[in-house]
Design an enzyme around this catalytic site. Structure first.
Site, PDB file in Angstrom:
ATOM      1  N   ASP A 165      54.374  24.389  50.681  1.00 52.49           N
ATOM      2  CA  ASP A 165      55.012  25.041  49.543  1.00 52.49           C
ATOM      3  C   ASP A 165      54.061  25.053  48.357  1.00 52.49           C
ATOM      4  O   ASP A 165      53.271  24.122  48.171  1.00 52.49           O
ATOM      5  CB  ASP A 165      56.308  24.312  49.164  1.00 52.49           C
ATOM      6  CG  ASP A 165      56.042  22.929  48.597  1.00 52.49           C
ATOM      7  OD1 ASP A 165      56.111  22.764  47.366  1.00 52.49           O
ATOM      8  OD2 ASP A 165      55.743  22.004  49.387  1.00 52.49           O
ATOM      9  N   SER A 166      54.125  26.121  47.553  1.00 53.58           N
ATOM     10  CA  SER A 166      53.357  26.236  46.318  1.00 53.58           C
ATOM     11  C   SER A 166      51.870  26.040  46.589  1.00 53.58           C
ATOM     12  O   SER A 166      51.280  26.804  47.347  1.00 53.58           O
ATOM     13  CB  SER A 166      53.892  25.236  45.289  1.00 53.58           C
ATOM     14  OG  SER A 166      53.374  25.484  44.017  1.00 53.58           O
ATOM     15  N   ALA A 167      51.228  25.010  45.992  1.00 50.77           N
ATOM     16  CA  ALA A 167      49.825  24.755  46.297  1.00 50.77           C
ATOM     17  C   ALA A 167      49.644  24.454  47.789  1.00 50.77           C
ATOM     18  O   ALA A 167      48.625  24.808  48.386  1.00 50.77           O
ATOM     19  CB  ALA A 167      49.316  23.586  45.461  1.00 50.77           C
ATOM     20  N   HIS A 288      61.034  28.566  41.788  1.00 43.38           N
ATOM     21  CA  HIS A 288      59.829  28.300  42.556  1.00 43.38           C
ATOM     22  C   HIS A 288      60.046  27.170  43.562  1.00 43.38           C
ATOM     23  O   HIS A 288      60.585  26.115  43.221  1.00 43.38           O
ATOM     24  CB  HIS A 288      58.703  27.941  41.591  1.00 43.38           C
ATOM     25  CG  HIS A 288      57.421  27.573  42.251  1.00 43.38           C
ATOM     26  ND1 HIS A 288      56.669  28.476  42.963  1.00 43.38           N
ATOM     27  CD2 HIS A 288      56.751  26.391  42.302  1.00 43.38           C
ATOM     28  CE1 HIS A 288      55.591  27.878  43.418  1.00 43.38           C
ATOM     29  NE2 HIS A 288      55.616  26.613  43.047  1.00 43.38           N
TER      30      HIS A 288
END
Length: 328
Positions: A165-167, A288
């Site tokens: 997820d995300s980074a 997010h």
């Protein structure tokens, strides 16, 4: 849409009151705090230490979930098993998010134990090196080493899934591209939750005010910070510029009001142009990486059903064998 792999999905679930309240709380707290603190390395270090201390507190998990540390560190790499009836010949390699300076496998257990449950296999959550001390190159090296380590343990590439997820979604995409470029065998599938895919110097304007959690200016600042001295349009730095030829099926999940939404769409389109089957899901008004909120927000729990459906479609399609032959 059951059984389809190459599809756009915009779930029509009503927005829950929990999601609405949480969006409001984040807009009034997390977003302005990040805008205030993430302006220099000292602020990054302070935020990182605070989150690290929180990560040392044991997060509650259901009784059927087992957590096995691999290195003895409170926030280190760990095996997550949701039940005793998992297929131990298969594995899911997970890269946690946190903008490359926050969080750990321990903070992301609300995601990893649920992934173990729906993928019906153990999850190896990697504690990779992060900034501000370490670089993107070192994070990618840790991811590649972890994947090779799983192969060395006897897992077949077709029995490996990579997710993040995300980074960690960025790291998932970069790892896939690096594996392909080095001629290594591909995993069977990848799942990216709100991946941070564009670290170039393009200023983010879409959803700049609509995103309840992320400050576009701080995301831009972090991108400049992590790419200093690098070619920010290198696909291993900004996967949105990558050639996805030969990669396995991917699932990309994002929220409709995220500042990262458009770069996630671009990755999906770029991959499809290269012949990759992509399940792209855009969830209305979800923040997010909302899957991490599964203990609170019902929509975040629902997304795991969608991930399960995607993985079942991958298995039914015979994609792992196709992926292996493409990488050979």
């Amino acid at each position: 849409m059951a059984g389809e792999l190459d599809v756009d999905i915009r779930p029509a679930y009503p927005i829950s009151w929990r999601a609405s309240v949480l969006n409001g709380l984040m807009r009034g707290t997390a977003k302005p705090l990040s805008a205030l603190l993430i302006r220099h390395d000292m602020g990054i270090s302070c935020v990182s230490r605070v989150v690290s201390l929180g990560g040392r507190l044991p997060l509650p998990v259901p009784r059927h979930v087992a957590i096995d540390k691999t290195d003895g560190k409170p926030c280190g790499s760990e095996w997550v098993r949701a039940g005793d009836d998992l297929d131990e010949s298969k594995v899911l390699l997970y890269f946690h998010g946190g903008a490359y300076f926050l969080c750990s496998p321990a903070t992301h257990r609300p995601i990893t134990w649920r992934l173990s449950e729906v993928a019906r296999r153990p999850v190896f959550a990697l504690d990779y090196r992060q900034g501000p001390i370490h670089s993107l190159k070192e994070s990618l090296a840790d991811a590649m080493e972890a994947y090779q380590g799983l192969l060395d343990r006897g897992f077949a590439p077709k029995d490996v899934i990579i997710a993040g997820d995300s980074a960690g979604g960025h790291l998932t995409l970069a790892t896939l591209l690096a594996l392909r470029d080095r001629g290594m065998p591909m995993p069977s599938a990848a799942v990216c939750l709100s991946p941070w895919a564009d670290l170039s110097d393009v200023r983010r304007r879409v959803n700049r005010w609509a995103d309840p959690m992320l400050s576009a200016g701080r995301v831009d600042w972090l991108a400049r910070r992590w790419t200093a001295g690098l070619d920010c349009e290198d696909p291993l730095v900004s996967p949105v510029y990558g050639d996805y030829t030969g990669l396995p099926p991917m699932m990309i999940v994002t929220g409709s009001t995220e500042v990262l939404r458009d770069e996630d769409r671009r990755v999906a389109l770029q991959a499809r142009r290269a012949g990759v089957k992509v399940t792209y899901e855009e969830w209305r008004r979800m923040p997010h990486a909302f899957a991490i909120l599964a203990d609170i927000v019902p929509e975040a729990r629902m997304v795991f059903r969608h991930i399960e459906r995607f993985l079942e479609a991958v298995a039914a399609s015979g994609a792992p064998e196709e992926s292996d032959s493409a990488a050979a």
